[in-house]
Design a protein around this motif. Structure first.
Motif, PDB file in Angstrom:
ATOM      1  N   PRO A   1       0.829  -1.209   0.000  1.00 10.26           N
ATOM      2  CA  PRO A   1       0.000   0.000   0.000  1.00 10.26           C
ATOM      3  C   PRO A   1       0.862   1.257   0.000  1.00 10.26           C
ATOM      4  O   PRO A   1       1.899   1.325   0.679  1.00 10.26           O
ATOM      5  N   GLY A   2       0.458   2.248  -0.784  1.00  9.75           N
ATOM      6  CA  GLY A   2       1.149   3.529  -0.804  1.00  9.75           C
ATOM      7  C   GLY A   2       2.261   3.639  -1.824  1.00  9.75           C
ATOM      8  O   GLY A   2       2.786   4.735  -2.045  1.00  9.75           O
ATOM      9  N   VAL A   3       2.645   2.531  -2.470  1.00 12.29           N
ATOM     10  CA  VAL A   3       3.676   2.601  -3.502  1.00 12.29           C
ATOM     11  C   VAL A   3       3.112   3.326  -4.721  1.00 12.29           C
ATOM     12  O   VAL A   3       2.033   2.995  -5.208  1.00 12.29           O
ATOM     13  N   ASN A   4       3.833   4.365  -5.207  1.00 16.87           N
ATOM     14  CA  ASN A   4       3.318   5.145  -6.330  1.00 16.87           C
ATOM     15  C   ASN A   4       4.105   4.860  -7.606  1.00 16.87           C
ATOM     16  O   ASN A   4       5.144   4.206  -7.604  1.00 16.87           O
ATOM     17  N   ASP A   5       3.587   5.392  -8.710  1.00 16.11           N
ATOM     18  CA  ASP A   5       4.159   5.110 -10.030  1.00 16.11           C
ATOM     19  C   ASP A   5       5.597   5.602 -10.158  1.00 16.11           C
ATOM     20  O   ASP A   5       6.398   4.991 -10.876  1.00 16.11           O
ATOM     21  N   PHE A   6       5.940   6.695  -9.497  1.00 14.79           N
ATOM     22  CA  PHE A   6       7.290   7.223  -9.638  1.00 14.79           C
ATOM     23  C   PHE A   6       8.303   6.391  -8.871  1.00 14.79           C
ATOM     24  O   PHE A   6       9.474   6.324  -9.255  1.00 14.79           O
ATOM     25  N   GLN A   7       7.863   5.724  -7.805  1.00 13.39           N
ATOM     26  CA  GLN A   7       8.736   4.751  -7.156  1.00 13.39           C
ATOM     27  C   GLN A   7       9.009   3.577  -8.097  1.00 13.39           C
ATOM     28  O   GLN A   7      10.118   3.041  -8.141  1.00 13.39           O
ATOM     29  N   LEU A   8       7.994   3.197  -8.868  1.00 16.67           N
ATOM     30  CA  LEU A   8       8.168   2.109  -9.831  1.00 16.67           C
ATOM     31  C   LEU A   8       9.111   2.525 -10.957  1.00 16.67           C
ATOM     32  O   LEU A   8       9.983   1.760 -11.370  1.00 16.67           O
ATOM     33  N   LEU A   9       8.943   3.755 -11.447  1.00 14.51           N
ATOM     34  CA  LEU A   9       9.852   4.251 -12.478  1.00 14.51           C
ATOM     35  C   LEU A   9      11.289   4.291 -11.964  1.00 14.51           C
ATOM     36  O   LEU A   9      12.230   3.896 -12.657  1.00 14.51           O
ATOM     37  N   GLN A  10      11.443   4.754 -10.738  1.00 12.76           N
ATOM     38  CA  GLN A  10      12.775   4.856 -10.152  1.00 12.76           C
ATOM     39  C   GLN A  10      13.398   3.478  -9.981  1.00 12.76           C
ATOM     40  O   GLN A  10      14.600   3.281 -10.208  1.00 12.76           O
ATOM     41  N   ALA A  11      12.583   2.492  -9.616  1.00 12.05           N
ATOM     42  CA  ALA A  11      13.096   1.141  -9.377  1.00 12.05           C
ATOM     43  C   ALA A  11      13.409   0.409 -10.678  1.00 12.05           C
ATOM     44  O   ALA A  11      14.414  -0.294 -10.774  1.00 12.05           O
ATOM     45  N   LEU A  12      12.557   0.580 -11.678  1.00 12.66           N
ATOM     46  CA  LEU A  12      12.645  -0.262 -12.866  1.00 12.66           C
ATOM     47  C   LEU A  12      13.339   0.387 -14.059  1.00 12.66           C
ATOM     48  O   LEU A  12      13.808  -0.311 -14.957  1.00 12.66           O
ATOM     49  N   HIS A  13      13.397   1.715 -14.094  1.00 14.69           N
ATOM     50  CA  HIS A  13      13.917   2.397 -15.285  1.00 14.69           C
ATOM     51  C   HIS A  13      15.242   3.093 -14.977  1.00 14.69           C
ATOM     52  O   HIS A  13      15.347   3.795 -13.980  1.00 14.69           O
ATOM     53  N   PRO A  14      16.274   2.964 -15.832  1.00 13.26           N
ATOM     54  CA  PRO A  14      16.283   2.077 -17.001  1.00 13.26           C
ATOM     55  C   PRO A  14      16.556   0.629 -16.619  1.00 13.26           C
ATOM     56  O   PRO A  14      17.342   0.360 -15.707  1.00 13.26           O
TER      57      PRO A  14
END
Length: 452
Positions: free
Chosen positions: A349-362
């Motif tokens: 809960p609370g994980v946002n899209d920019f955390q995902l971008l930061q984790a996965l990209h590039p």
């Protein structure tokens, strides 16, 4: 375009906007929508005179979007970090409870250096007008930003944008391009040197993978319609993401990418490891043999496993659960085929899209491993600015978001077409074979440009 010549649906939207003038807005960001008739969306988009022009087509082929204009434009240059970007987006998203409101855009491959003109290191648009297709259903939407604009003037701007909508015209017919010249950055001799540096045992021990790429520039003396190229590319690789961003008449970035960065539906996340490549066969028997050889090839299997392991490791702190395919399968495109592993996660809960971008990209499929040292090598030695190539392009909204990795892409500028391709370099990589892989990855777009 005069009001009496607009379609009935556009007239209905104008009527809704006029009625809205009498009623104070309930939220700072408002979206009006109605069902509409089927529309050839790329043709419609290419016929418009308003910018930006944005196109998005999901890999599952269910969804397609064409959008014009902007009632909100987030553009960030060098120096912005993901936390600031996340804060700006979260503040904007809080202005509406409507889960259909979307912000389309992308982030550059390397957000620490200057990107292309107009595109920025990150840029996201809340369009003024959108056509969306979901399956066989089409909808027409208009977005209004009352957070930053006067109630009546914002409605007047929206009405003016609708009145300026042009009818869809057939795309310009394809015609064969004769380039005035071609240049590659890096050229083959420089490429060979870079590959040898990456596979050198001492360097490779600390940095087992670097994805090197090449910019191929084609000089042309006549205008090329990027949306016509997009439509042709879509026909050649229908099982890819297709998207394009044109912020002005000068530059258009299009991509027909097979690779998903992630898709989020509330707390459920889907991503993948797509790495390891071979060509397609000239017959079904040859195609199957090449696919089997790819599955059994140690170099490509190691490359795909590295990507899979990295993604799982990056998602684990953000997730209650992460699951990934143990065995690779084959993902087929028109001229090439890839190794593919699906990955699914249940986000905390609370994980946002920019955390995902930061984790996965590039991802390691476009950067390398470890990320920091691979990116440093690329930044210092590749010799050109990737910009949005190998970046992440897609959309956000409250309920879901989806991003593709912008490989298999082209940037159109006056008098020039810029093409991009990359290859993962690990121990055992050979410069000639990796250079040929770049040529294989450009085969589809080259055939569109030169065999029309």
């Amino acid at each position: 375009m005069p009001v009496h010549a607009l379609s009935e649906d556009l007239k209905s939207l104008i009527d809704k906007l006029i009625q809205l003038k009498q009623v104070p807005p309930t939220e700072p960001i408002v979206q009006l929508s109605l069902n509409t008739v089927a529309m050839p969306l790329i043709s419609w988009l290419a016929s418009q005179t308003q910018f930006p022009r944005i196109y998005w087509h999901g890999r599952d082929r269910i969804e397609e979007v064409a959008a014009i204009g902007a009632c909100k434009d987030f553009r960030f240059e060098t120096g912005i970090n993901d936390q600031q970007l996340a804060m700006a987006y979260q503040e904007q998203r809080a202005l509406s409870t409507n889960q259909n409101i979307r912000y389309y855009g992308g982030v550059a491959f390397d957000r620490t250096i200057e990107s292309w003109p107009e595109f920025g290191n990150s840029r996201f648009i809340l369009p003024r007008i959108e056509f969306r297709r979901s399956g066989s259903k089409f909808s027409l939407l208009v977005n209004l930003n009352f957070a930053e604009n006067d109630h009546h003037s914002e409605i007047d701007k929206a009405i003016a944008a609708i009145e300026a909508v042009m009818p869809a015209k057939p795309l310009s017919p394809p015609k064969k391009i004769v380039p005035l010249g071609r240049s590659d950055k890096p050229d083959f001799e420089r490429w060979k040197t870079l590959v040898e540096q990456v596979v050198e045992p001492k360097f490779n021990q600390d940095t087992p993978k670097v994805v090197l790429s090449r910019l191929t520039q084609l000089e042309v003396n006549e205008p090329i319609d990027p949306w016509m190229v997009m439509a042709c590319w879509q026909g050649r690789n229908p099982n890819s993401f297709q998207f394009g961003f044109q912020f002005s008449p000068e530059r258009t970035f299009i991509s027909c990418s097979p690779e998903r960065l992630f898709r989020r539906r509330q707390q459920e996340l889907f991503t993948e490891a797509l790495a390891g490549t071979t060509v397609r066969g000239l017959s079904q028997e040859e195609d199957i043999a090449l696919a089997n050889a790819l599955l059994e090839d140690n170099k490509n299997s190691v490359e795909n496993q590295l990507v899979r392991s990295h993604i799982v490791n990056m998602l684990t702190p953000l997730s209650n659960y992460v699951g990934a395919d143990e065995l690779a399968t084959i993902f087929k495109l028109n001229h090439i085929q890839h190794l593919h592993r699906a990955i699914r996660a249940e986000l905390k809960p609370g994980v946002n899209d920019f955390q995902l971008l930061q984790a996965l990209h590039p991802t390691p499929a476009v950067g390398g491993l470890p990320r920091h040292s691979a990116l440093n090598f690329i930044r210092q030695r590749e010799g050109y600015t990737r910009g949005w190539y190998a970046g992440a392009c897609g959309y956000f909204n409250k309920y879901e978001s989806e991003f593709s990795v912008a490989i298999r892409s082209a940037l159109f500028e006056p008098g020039r077409i810029n093409l991009f391709a990359g290859a993962g370099i690990i121990a055992g990589s050979e410069p000639e074979a990796e250079w040929q892989e770049l040529e294989n990855k450009l085969a589809t777009i080259m055939s569109i440009l030169f065999e029309m």
